[in-house]
Design an enzyme around this catalytic site. Structure first.
Site, PDB file in Angstrom:
ATOM      1  N   HIS A 216      64.043  32.936  55.964  1.00  0.00           N
ATOM      2  CA  HIS A 216      64.305  33.167  54.555  1.00  0.00           C
ATOM      3  C   HIS A 216      64.325  34.655  54.227  1.00  0.00           C
ATOM      4  O   HIS A 216      65.156  35.131  53.468  1.00  0.00           O
ATOM      5  CB  HIS A 216      63.235  32.454  53.722  1.00  0.00           C
ATOM      6  N   HIS A 305      67.789  26.835  46.091  1.00  0.00           N
ATOM      7  CA  HIS A 305      66.417  26.342  46.066  1.00  0.00           C
ATOM      8  C   HIS A 305      66.461  24.866  46.451  1.00  0.00           C
ATOM      9  O   HIS A 305      66.181  23.991  45.638  1.00  0.00           O
ATOM     10  CB  HIS A 305      65.788  26.559  44.685  1.00  0.00           C
TER      11      HIS A 305
END
Lengths: 965, 256
Positions: A216, A305
């Site tokens: 990430h 998300h």
């Protein structure tokens, strides 16, 4: 301490009630005042309060379900009660909890009640419930007492992890069990570092490294060296083709190719080659930045998300919006627009097809839409562009893309951390929410993910974020900070680690404001609690910044100082938690080496179309969930706030037609504007991600150009959502998509300014079967328009105007949506003509800018047939269309002309007075007059044989399109 | 000096466009956080007009506008009542209207007679609505707005609710200032022309004196002609349909 229960009931018949638990040294008069002045509205409600240990007999509600947030989960409304109590002068209220009660008088069977509650009403991850079919005072009371229990304090401790003596197998176990998502070579590098340091790492150090090195935060796959080969080659491309498709030609070389990082080799290289003069920052800051005019700059960022939204749809999407808004605040800009693109499983998926532990797509959709709505509306940022797609591949792993556009005075974003600057955390308090979000996004979802990473779910508090935006924009104007970043994935560890990379940083975690006691030091350090920003502040400015924040009830706390020793030094009450070299943290570990193997799909053989009733096909396509109206969602998003939305998402006579793009006028004193559009099509990705990438760049460009945006002043963002990149087939598709981005950017001369990848979007069910999402690439486009009064909408404007089709139609039905309503998929994925497409966009834009065009609609899913219908019913006018006039590269049947999804095509309405000029604007390009707008509100299509093949009332078509499933 | 105090508070988010509209009408504006009024560093009495913009003050927890209303009552009650009694203009837009109702400044110095609750549709709604102003109303903000006009709404709790006696009194005193109308020009309770199910199609009301006005629709999103959704079909007007309210406010300030 005494505890009270307040019950608030609507006067109108309603099964929903609100309950409040209040605790503190409260008098009866206090509770009476709280009830009257804060907790109920006498015009709409009745209210009743009682001591918690008194009998509930007078309010026996069974059967009912009562739902509250679990202890430790942020309860924003309860926080507001505490604030409100202070405002009315009641200082002795120490605890408040909110409960929603749903009465279900007809559900008398407890098991049914429980099943219904858990399936439809609450999310077990963040909520807890009291469920009763018969009155049960004792059970209710103990539920309330449980909610008011204060978590047992536990002593903060720092643990050392014996790593130096760990075997490779133990290293892997430590990584897996700690949800660190570190590979064996990475764990080995850490072991080596601490062996040299002659000590074992603390839990905090291991966590810090895991966050910093996570997919990430570090984009390991996009930086990896990749060996690519393909098992079945296409015939060697000719030279002209290779010149237009250099990245594809490189991949198709006989002996394969080695890619030196997808990010660098494809995206950054393309951006450099394009040399766009307005580009101010690409791939460096939290968001891409371009010049708006001489005085202002515009930033744009799109994030995903996905995993949080799979587990807790409302909270996941809510914090998805909050997070990307902070990205733009992280380049010191005021947020002025939001976008959202959502991918779900089919809303009508039969329950029995759902894996255990997976929420139904309908529930995910409802939660995600509400989450986007709640956060965006409360921040007061118009949501002006988006899309909703459905595919079976998204059932267990939905995709939630959220974007934010910001504006700032040119050059007002400071980037210079100085040793001696204070580290100040601003905004929300830190809690146990969002632990391991960064590393969690790097692991595949499984049927029991919800249990193991429940803490990764975050709860948003948009009002706190709004107050943070309010103070930080003032602080920027006053020049009070020298650097800023958002607290996102990895929490403080990433924010402080990145800001202090060149200097060094020292932090005292005991000073970090907490939501509640009981967090371990490492949890404080990596918590991804929302609504926090970190700024570097010169010593002279600290007091002014703290006063500014205090003046608007925003919490701001000095938690440390930037140093010059090149070390990250973190303590808790003086005890060392982290003491590692920034150099190792940011450069240590190994670069990944990955293998990619591409096997092209055998083209499907074309069979005769099953359906020849084109009118019925059109109606079915219009009602397809991907094409059908999204008005029921769009209306719940505020697209008018800030007063700058000049082209709305819904357009036409009834203000309900499907606009191609949204346009904003960000400054009241200037007509200069921006246009936002997007392109996404996973059905093409399933065939070949290279051509998908070209098609979705083209679609994003079409959208902004159709609305009047300038293609020579357009910037794009990439968001890749893919499966596990360690699998060579998945990675090969990703390589091809990135190669497509490169070739498209060069051909259109449109630079990428920002991007993000979300990998490991896979789900493993209880039987161990792995399912990856369809390869998905979202391209978001932002175009300048020098005068917003030159933007146009897609609805047909006036009878008698000519209708032109711009662009060439080919037999490209591969991945076409018509196949899902009984039509033909011939396996030929649409292929953008990179020589022609940019010329068409430029010419069409010049015609629009010159005022020659009354309406323009791009052709996408459902092709010409759907675009024509949408244009007609949005304008509540008729349309006569002759398929014989359609510019085609080959002989095509009626069905192919109607439903092919060939790219770079537009339907354009031109008034008779402008026809000559319009035709000159498009000279030498493929276009033709294919019909006219008519006063009779019906869509009449003549086929190749000259006979009418569709005749439909446009309002009937609109009704079909306004199907909400 | 015709200076407008545009109130800021946690969660208020339409202060920028409200101030822009007032300035376009020729007023000077100051964006003032409620804490500055509460701590005395800014005095309400120094301003000619108060504008409470839209947003979600304190998250609209415990009911839209409620917490900011509590704040105003407990921290500023006296100043506010003096300001209103002086006849100075007070405008509440959307959340600002909700605040004015929940402070009791609307309808008239009494809490608990009227309120705004969840839309009948049970969801947030952003759309343009057709409105008519009451020509007999004492409201200073709608003077001369004789023709129907369009303004956008964006709210989840805009359904005006009051007991029958209060509604009768509002009607008798011409305090029902703006109503949602249908295609035939009549007040309507039909969705979506009436976007929230408001009693008597009420979109906005004023106090008896006409200087305090609150409405759910947003004139602050409709002061430029290009903000209107239909200009591409009908041509561009001289000004946005909401501009008249801001011009009227400036005229009223000049009279005081």
């Amino acid at each position: 301490m005494s505890s009270y229960l307040v019950t608030v009931r609507p006067l109108e018949a309603n099964t929903h009630e609100r309950l409040y638990l209040l605790a503190g040294e409260l008098t009866a008069a206090d509770v009476e005042r709280l009830t009257t002045e804060l907790l109920h509205d006498p015009v709409a409600h009745t209210a009743h309060w009682q001591e918690l240990n008194s009998s509930f007999a007078d309010s026996a509600p069974a059967p009912c379900v009562e739902i509250a947030f679990r202890p430790g989960v942020t309860d924003n409304e309860a926080e507001t009660i505490l604030t409100g109590a202070r405002h009315i002068g009641i200082k002795r209220l120490v605890q408040a909890k909110t409960i929603r009660r749903i009465r279900l008088p007809h559900q008398t069977n407890l098991a049914d009640l429980q099943a219904y509650a858990y399936d439809e009403l609450l999310n077990d991850l963040i909520e807890t419930a009291y469920i009763a079919s018969v009155p049960d005072d004792q059970g209710r009371r103990s539920f309330y007492q449980h909610l008011l229990e204060i978590p047992a304090p536990h002593t903060p401790s720092i643990t050392r992890v014996p790593l130096r003596d760990a075997s490779d197998a133990e290293l892997e176990r430590i990584s897996r069990e700690g949800i660190l998502a570190l590979t064996l070579p990475e764990m080995q590098a850490i072991r080596e570092y601490f062996t040299i340091e002659q000590r074992d790492p603390t839990d905090g150090e291991l966590e810090t490294i895991a966050q910093t090195w996570s997919e990430h935060c570090r984009h390991k796959t996009f930086r990896a060296r990749i060996s690519y080969r393909q098992t079945s080659g296409e015939p060697p491309a000719d030279r002209a083709f290779a010149a237009l498709h250099p990245a594809l030609a490189e991949l198709e070389a006989a002996d394969g190719a080695v890619i030196d990082g997808l990010l660098k080799h494809y995206l950054m290289r393309a951006t450099e080659a394009v040399r766009n003069p307005a580009l101010l920052s690409a791939f460096v800051d939290n968001a891409g930045i371009v010049a708006f005019d001489d005085d202002f700059e515009i930033s744009f960022k799109v994030e995903t998300h996905n995993h949080p939204s799979a587990l807790e749809p409302f909270g996941g999407a809510n914090t998805g919006v909050g997070g990307v808004v902070r990205d733009v605040l992280g380049v010191s800009a005021k947020p002025i627009a939001i976008t959202d693109v959502l991918c779900f499983g089919p809303a009508d998926l039969p329950e029995e097809r759902l894996s255990p532990g997976v929420l139904h797509p309908r529930r995910i959709r409802a939660g995600v839409v509400a989450g986007v709505r709640d956060y965006g509306n409360k921040l007061g940022i118009p949501n002006i562009n988006g899309a909703i797609l459905y595919d079976e591949g998204y059932v267990a792993n939905p995709l939630v893309f959220c974007g934010t556009v910001g504006i700032a005075p040119r050059g007002s974003h400071p980037r210079g951390v100085q040793p001696g600057d204070a580290i100040v955390v601003i905004g929300g308090r830190t809690g146990r929410d969002g632990i391991h979000g960064a590393t969690f996004s790097s692991v595949e979802l499984t049927h029991d993910t919800a249990e193991t990473v429940g803490a990764a779910v975050q709860i948003g508090d948009p009002v706190t974020e709004k107050t943070v935006i309010d103070v930080l924009l003032q602080a920027r104007e006053l020049g009070l900070y020298s650097a800023i970043t958002d607290c996102g994935a990895g929490g403080l560890s990433s924010a402080v680690g990145e800001m202090g990379e060149e200097t060094g940083a020292q932090v005292e975690l005991r000073d970090v404001p907490l939501k509640y006691a009981g967090l371990q030091p490492w949890e404080i350090w990596i918590s991804e609690a929302q609504e926090r920003m970190v700024v570097a502040v010169a010593p002279d400015n600290v007091q002014r910044l703290l006063e500014l924040c205090a003046g608007e009830d925003v919490e701001a706390t000095v938690i440390g100082v930037f140093t010059d020793d090149g070390y990250l030094n973190v303590r808790y009450a003086g005890q060392p938690l982290v003491d590692i070299a920034m150099e190792f943290l940011h450069s240590g570990g190994q670069r990944l080496e990955l293998q990619a193997t591409w096997t092209a799909q055998a083209p499907q053989t074309a069979e005769a179309s099953a359906r020849s009733d084109h009118g019925a096909t059109l109606a079915a396509l219009l009602a397809h969930p991907i094409i059908a109206s999204k008005e029921n969602v769009v209306r719940t998003y505020d697209h008018e706030v800030q007063g700058s939305t000049i082209l709305k998402p819904l357009v036409g006579v009834g203000e309900d037609g499907p606009g191609d793009a949204g346009a904003l006028q960000p400054r009241i004193d200037s007509l200069r504007g921006i246009v936002l559009g997007c392109g996404i099509n996973p059905r093409y990705g399933k065939i070949d991600p290279y051509w998908m990438a070209l098609a979705v760049v083209d679609e994003a460009m079409r959208n902004v150009v159709a609305a009047g945006g300038d293609p020579s002043q357009t910037w794009i963002l990439d968001n890749f959502c893919w499966g596990d990149p360690k699998l060579p087939d998945r990675l090969a598709g990703l390589v091809r998509a990135a190669a497509g981005c490169h070739d498209a950017a060069l051909a259109y001369k449109t630079p990428f300014i920002s991007g993000k990848d979300s990998l490991n979007n896979e789900y493993r069910d209880a039987q161990g079967n792995r399912v990856a999402i369809p390869p998905t690439l979202l391209i978001s486009a932002m175009a300048l328009v020098p005068d917003v009064l030159k933007t146009i909408s897609m609805d047909a404007k006036a009878a008698g105007n000519s209708l032109y089709l711009v662009g060439t139609t080919k037999a490209e039905l591969g991945g076409a949506l018509v196949a899902e309503v009984g039509g033909l998929d011939n396996g030929r994925v649409p292929q953008v003509d990179l020589a022609m497409a940019p010329r068409i966009l430029t010419a069409l834009h010049s015609a629009i800018a010159a005022g020659q065009v009354r309406a323009c609609h791009d052709l996408s899913e459902g092709g010409l047939g759907v675009a024509a219908a949408e244009m007609a019913f949005a304008g509540e006018l008729g349309m006569a269309l002759d398929l014989r006039a359609v510019p085609a590269a080959e002989a095509l049947d009626d069905a192919t002309i109607l439903w092919s999804e060939s790219p770079t095509r537009f339907l354009v309405e031109v008034a008779p007075a402008h026809s000559g000029a319009f035709e000159r604007s498009l000279a030498e390009l493929p276009f033709a007059r294919v019909g006219a707008i008519t006063a009779t509100p019906s869509l009449v299509v003549s086929g190749q044989s000259g006979v009418t093949i569709i005749e439909a009332d446009v309002m009937d078509l609109k009704t079909a399109w306004q199907t909400y499933r | 000096m015709h200076k407008v105090l545009v109130l800021r508070a946690p969660g208020i988010n339409c202060d920028g466009e409200a101030a822009a509209a007032m300035e376009l009408a020729g007023a000077e504006t100051a964006l003032v956080h409620i804490n500055r009024l509460a701590d005395g560093s800014v005095r309400l009495a120094d301003y000619a007009m108060l504008l409470i913009p839209g947003g979600f003050a304190y998250g609209d927890h415990l009911g839209a506008g409620r917490m900011l209303a509590v704040d105003l009552i407990h921290r500023l009650s006296e100043d506010l009542h003096t300001f209103v009694a002086d006849g100075r203009p007070v405008l509440g837009i959307c959340n600002g209207f909700q605040v004015l109702v929940k402070t009791g400044l609307l309808p008239d110095h009494a809490v608990g007679r009227a309120t705004l609750i969840d839309n009948a549709s049970a969801h947030y709604e952003c759309r343009w609505t057709r409105l008519a102003a009451n020509p007999a109303s004492p409201c200073i903000f709608t003077a001369g707005m004789d023709e129907p006009f369009d303004l956008p709404v964006g709210h989840g709790e805009g359904r005006f609710l009051a007991d029958e006696a209060t509604l009768e009194r509002l009607a008798a005193n011409q305090q029902i200032v703006v109503q949602y109308i249908d295609a035939s020009g009549l007040p309507t309770d039909q969705y979506p022309a009436n976007p929230n199910g408001a009693a008597r199609a009420i979109a906005g009301i004023c106090n008896r004196a006409g200087n305090v006005f609150g409405l759910m629709p947003h004139p602050d999103r409709a002061f430029l002609p290009q903000q209107h959704p239909q200009w591409r079909r009908r041509g561009l007007d001289q000004a946005g349909p909401g501009m008249a309210m801001f011009n009227n406010a400036v005229k009223a300030m000049k009279r005081i």
